[in-house]
Motif scaffolding. Structure first.
Motif: not given
Length: 78
Positions: A37-38, A40, A42, A44
Motif C-alpha cells: 500500500r503506497s 496515497r 494505492e 500494488k
C-alpha cells in the motif's frame, strides 16, 4: 535472507535525488509476491525478484516499474 513482513513500512530513495523517497506498507504476501500500500493508499502487487534478492541477501521488488533507473524496494530498508 531478510524477508518482507506484513504490517511493516519499507522505504526507498530515488537513484537521482536522495531527498525523494517512497514508503510502502506490506499488506499481504505469498512465497513469490508482495502486496504493498503506497502513501496515497494505492495497492500494488509485485513479484519478488529472486535473482536480485539472492545477491542482496534481502527480498527485492520494483513497485514503480522496471526500467534503467528504477528504484528497488528491499526488505532490509524499513
Amino acid at each position: 535472507m531478510n524477508t518482507f513482513e506484513i504490517g511493516k513500512t519499507y522505504s526507498m530513495h530515488s537513484p537521482c535525488c536522495y531527498d525523494c523517497t517512497w514508503s510502502f506498507v506490506v499488506v499481504k504476501r505469498t512465497a513469490s509476491t508482495v502486496t504493498l500500500r503506497s502513501e496515497r493508499g494505492e495497492l500494488k502487487t509485485c513479484r519478488i525478484n529472486r535473482q536480485v534478492s539472492e545477491w542482496n541477501q534481502a527480498e527485492t521488488v520494483h513497485p514503480l516499474g522496471r526500467y534503467s533507473m528504477a528504484p528497488s524496494l528491499t526488505a532490509d530498508h524499513f
